[in-house]
Design an enzyme around this catalytic site. Structure first.
Site, short mmCIF file in Angstrom:
data_model
loop_
_atom_site.label_atom_id
_atom_site.label_comp_id
_atom_site.label_asym_id
_atom_site.label_seq_id
_atom_site.Cartn_x
_atom_site.Cartn_y
_atom_site.Cartn_z
N SER A 207 0.79 -1.23 0.00
CA SER A 207 0.00 0.00 0.00
C SER A 207 0.83 1.28 0.00
O SER A 207 0.31 2.34 -0.33
CB SER A 207 -0.94 0.02 1.22
N ASP B 124 -3.92 7.49 8.29
CA ASP B 124 -4.72 6.54 9.05
C ASP B 124 -3.79 5.73 9.95
O ASP B 124 -2.70 6.19 10.27
CB ASP B 124 -5.55 5.63 8.11
N HIS C 259 -0.67 4.57 7.34
CA HIS C 259 -0.14 5.29 6.18
C HIS C 259 0.05 6.78 6.40
O HIS C 259 -0.79 7.42 7.05
CB HIS C 259 -1.09 5.08 4.99
#
Length: 363
Positions: free
Chosen positions: A39, A315, A318
């Protein structure tokens, strides 16, 4: 005749300038980026059930959810921008997006081994790349102007903990992860990519997921020690790959120190000495059972900070776009070193030549 040495020196100096210009041009001849990992570099490969496709992800850029695990740009996009190319198309959209800038094979939530998200791990991602090469989507000449960016941000370790892995067995598991990562890096290079850039792991203990238990006031030391051990092993692996391949074609980016430096800079720029303001995520679930982007019966189960541009973390795992930009800014010199080898070798060669001809005195 007395001016002859000066003439020779001038000639050599002009040669240096000409060759250096050629080396600089070579540095900017990399026009394709192939991205592998998770991610931290995924720009849309996960399907629409992933949180990256839910509001408020993408709120800063492009203003809507776009498959990025952030409020905006992620790290791979900064690398592409530095190369002077557009962000490579996610593999998922390869049939409708441009492919001349390379391709992004990264899937959020994945690792070198299989993780609970069930998406292609790094071995499979590289196989997808290999399949496109077999289909002649990219030629050998295309690969000569390419760079591979590889991200491994800790999903293997999260999966290890989630399945009840013991703390005693954790070091051995880290060794197995880094060993497999080394094999993956070599495989990418063997497929024809001349430069392979691997990201070290970030300070896991500073992620909001693990600082929440300390009210976002400090990092988890155990998590950070695991990161340091991972990076120590990876540094050794990368150095071994350099020796085995004869040239410095493998580069490791020190993401750990970049995170730490960027977080410190964030504290300074926001005018606070409280670490909790940096460790606190901009987007978080209302309860401990909720996460950023969760919706239940049409009701949002999360809160978003007033200005994501002032937050470092987006979050629980990240960085925000601002956070990634800060990290990239710290790493700029390291990234530039990707292309310094040719120029530095030229300068050393000419300097030695000058000394042999007596035009320069040893200092």
């Amino acid at each position: 005749m007395d001016n002859q040495p000066h003439f020779i020196y001038l000639f050599l100096l002009l040669s240096v300038i000409t060759t250096a210009a050629g080396a600089y041009a070579h540095a900017n001849s990399f026009t394709k980026l192939f991205v592998f990992g998770d991610s931290y570099v995924d720009t849309g490969n996960r399907n629409f059930t992933a949180s990256s496709w839910n509001e408020p992800y993408g709120i800063t850029y492009p203003g809507r959810p776009a498959g990025h695990f952030s409020d905006g740009h992620v790290f791979s996009e900064y690398i592409a921008s530095w190369m002077g190319i557009k962000s490579p198309t996610p593999y998922r959209f390869r049939e409708i997006g441009p492919i001349e800038y390379g391709m992004n094979f990264a899937y959020g939530g994945t690792g070198v081994f299989q993780t609970p998200v069930g998406e292609p791990n790094m071995t499979i991602q590289i196989s997808l790349f290999e399949q496109l090469l077999e289909e002649k989507l990219y030629t050998e000449d295309d690969l000569k102007s390419s760079i591979a960016l590889v991200s491994l941000s800790g999903n293997d370790y999260n999966a290890y903990i989630a399945r009840g892995g013991s703390l005693l067995g954790f070091p051995a598991f880290i060794v197995s992860v880094v060993k497999q990562l080394g094999l993956d890096l070599q495989r990418i290079h063997d497929l024809g990519v001349p430069k392979v850039v691997v990201m070290g792991i970030q300070p896991l203990g500073c992620l909001p997921r693990f600082t929440k238990e300390y009210s976002y006031e400090k990092c988890n030391e155990t998590g950070n020690l695991a990161s340091l051990f991972h990076n120590l092993l990876l540094t050794t692996v990368v150095e071994e790959l350099k020796l085995e391949n004869g040239e410095p074609e493998f580069v490791m980016l020190d993401i750990y120190d970049a995170f730490m430096s960027a977080m410190k800079k964030h504290e300074d720029e926001t005018g606070t000495s409280e670490l909790k303001d940096t460790l606190r995520p901009c987007c978080a679930g209302i309860t401990s059972e909720d996460s950023c982007g969760d919706v239940e019966n049409g009701e949002k189960k999360y809160n978003v900070c007033i200005d994501p541009k002032m937050a470092f973390f987006w979050d629980s795992f990240h960085p925000t776009q601002a956070g990634w930009h800060a990290i990239y800014s710290v790493l700029k010199c390291s990234i530039a070193n990707l292309f310094q080898t040719e120029l530095w070798e030229v300068l050393i060669h000419v300097s030695a030549l000058c000394r042999r001809t007596g035009l320069l005195k040893n200092q």
